[in-house]
Design an enzyme around this catalytic site. Structure first.
Site, PDB file in Angstrom:
ATOM      1  N   ALA A 169      -4.471 -34.493  -2.858  1.00  0.00           N
ATOM      2  CA  ALA A 169      -3.335 -34.048  -3.666  1.00  0.00           C
ATOM      3  C   ALA A 169      -3.025 -35.090  -4.728  1.00  0.00           C
ATOM      4  O   ALA A 169      -3.731 -36.088  -4.877  1.00  0.00           O
ATOM      5  CB  ALA A 169      -2.128 -33.814  -2.765  1.00  0.00           C
ATOM      6  N   ASN A 170      -1.958 -34.865  -5.485  1.00  0.00           N
ATOM      7  CA  ASN A 170      -1.480 -35.878  -6.425  1.00  0.00           C
ATOM      8  C   ASN A 170       0.042 -35.843  -6.462  1.00  0.00           C
ATOM      9  O   ASN A 170       0.667 -35.011  -5.800  1.00  0.00           O
ATOM     10  CB  ASN A 170      -2.095 -35.676  -7.820  1.00  0.00           C
ATOM     11  CG  ASN A 170      -1.682 -34.355  -8.432  1.00  0.00           C
ATOM     12  OD1 ASN A 170      -0.512 -34.134  -8.737  1.00  0.00           O
ATOM     13  ND2 ASN A 170      -2.637 -33.460  -8.599  1.00  0.00           N
ATOM     14  N   ARG A 171       0.635 -36.738  -7.234  1.00  0.00           N
ATOM     15  CA  ARG A 171       2.084 -36.950  -7.169  1.00  0.00           C
ATOM     16  C   ARG A 171       2.903 -36.043  -8.078  1.00  0.00           C
ATOM     17  O   ARG A 171       4.099 -36.266  -8.239  1.00  0.00           O
ATOM     18  CB  ARG A 171       2.415 -38.405  -7.498  1.00  0.00           C
ATOM     19  CG  ARG A 171       1.919 -39.378  -6.465  1.00  0.00           C
ATOM     20  CD  ARG A 171       2.466 -40.768  -6.725  1.00  0.00           C
ATOM     21  NE  ARG A 171       1.838 -41.742  -5.870  1.00  0.00           N
ATOM     22  CZ  ARG A 171       2.146 -41.909  -4.582  1.00  0.00           C
ATOM     23  NH1 ARG A 171       3.113 -41.184  -4.035  1.00  0.00           N
ATOM     24  NH2 ARG A 171       1.500 -42.795  -3.853  1.00  0.00           N
ATOM     25  N   ALA A 224      -0.736 -30.427 -12.813  1.00  0.00           N
ATOM     26  CA  ALA A 224      -1.639 -31.559 -12.613  1.00  0.00           C
ATOM     27  C   ALA A 224      -2.758 -31.067 -11.692  1.00  0.00           C
ATOM     28  O   ALA A 224      -2.704 -31.228 -10.474  1.00  0.00           O
ATOM     29  CB  ALA A 224      -0.891 -32.731 -11.990  1.00  0.00           C
TER      30      ALA A 224
END
Ligand code: C5P
Length: 220
Positions: free
Chosen positions: A29-31, A95
C-alpha cells in the site's frame, strides 16, 4: 435544482491509494489518505457536476451528490474508470501503486532456512496515460504529480509523458500526505500557475472552478 457551472457535465475522479495483495492476508500500500481527491469530487458536485468517484481503500465518507465506486487494486481502478466513460473531464488524484505482486493463493509461510520469500512484482497499467490516449478520451484530462524535489520540472515532464492536459503538481516534501493543507502548481499548455498554500477544500474548490471555466460551463 441542478444549477451550477458544471451541470450536465460528467467528471470522473480517482482518489486514495490502491492495495496490491501479496497473499490472502497481506498487501502493498502507500500513505495516500484520499482526502484531496474526495474534496475535489465534492467540490465538483457542489457546482453541479455529475461525479463518479473511483475510490481506493480509504476511511472517508462519500461527499454529497457523488456516485462512488470502491475498488482495491490498480487493475480494478482501471476497469472502473473505463466503465465510467464517457466523461467530459477526468481528474486522476489516486496514488496508484506502480507495481503489483502475483499473489500467492495461500498465506506465505516463514521458511525454515530464514530466507525471505521472493516477491515478484509486475508493473501496473498507468490509468492516467491510458485514459489520455483512449478513444473515448474525456475533453479535459487532469493528472496529479506528488513530488518532493524539482516539482515543476518533474510536473512539466510528466504532463508531456502522460499526454494529459493539466498536471496539478503537489509539493509533498512536508506534511501534505494525510495533512490538511496543500501547496500546488497548476501546469497547463499556457505555463505554470503557483497557488499559495491552501487548505485541501480550497484547492479543490479552485480546481473545480478552473475545470468549469475550461469546459465552458460558466453561464448557468
Ligand atoms: O507516474 P506518477 O505516479 O508520478 O503519476 C501521477 C499521476 O498519474 C496521478 O494523476 C495518478 O493518479 C496517475 N497514475 C495513474 N495510474 C498509475 C500511476 C499513476 O493513473 N498506474
Amino acid at each position: 435544482v441542478g444549477g451550477g457551472a458544471l451541470s450536465g457535465k460528467h467528471v470522473i475522479v480517482t482518489a486514495g491509494p490502491t492495495h496490491e495483495p501479496i497473499d490472502p492476508v497481506r498487501y502493498i500500500a502507500n500513505r495516500s489518505s484520499g482526502r484531496q481527491g474526495f474534496e475535489i469530487a465534492g467540490a465538483l458536485a457542489a457546482i453541479g457536476a455529475e461525479v463518479t468517484l473511483v475510490a481506493g481503500p480509504v476511511a472517508l465518507p462519500t461527499p454529497a451528490g457523488v456516485r462512488r465506486v470502491d475498488v482495491e487494486t490498480a487493475l480494478e481502478m482501471a476497469e472502473a474508470v473505463e466503465q465510467a466513460l464517457p466523461a467530459d473531464a477526468a481528474v486522476m488524484v489516486a496514488a496508484v501503486a506502480d507495481w503489483r505482486a502475483e499473489p500467492s493463493a495461500t498465506k506465505i509461510k516463514k521458511g525454515g532456512d530464514g530466507a525471505p520469500p521472493p516477491l515478484r512484482l509486475v508493473e501496473n497499467p498507468d490509468i492516467l496515460a491510458g485514459l489520455a490516449a483512449a478513444k473515448k478520451r474525456p475533453g479535459l484530462v487532469v493528472g496529479f504529480a506528488a513530488e518532493t524535489n524539482d516539482v515543476l520540472d518533474h510536473a512539466t515532464a510528466k504532463r508531456a509523458r502522460k499526454g494529459c492536459d493539466w498536471i496539478v503538481a503537489n509539493d509533498v516534501s512536508g506534511d501534505v500526505m494525510g495533512g490538511s493543507d496543500n501547496t500546488v502548481h497548476l501546469v497547463t499548455d499556457a505555463g505554470v500557475e503557483s497557488w499559495e498554500r491552501l487548505p485541501k477544500p480550497m484547492v479543490a474548490a479552485r480546481l473545480a472552478q478552473r475545470i468549469a471555466e475550461a469546459l465552458g460551463g460558466l453561464k448557468t
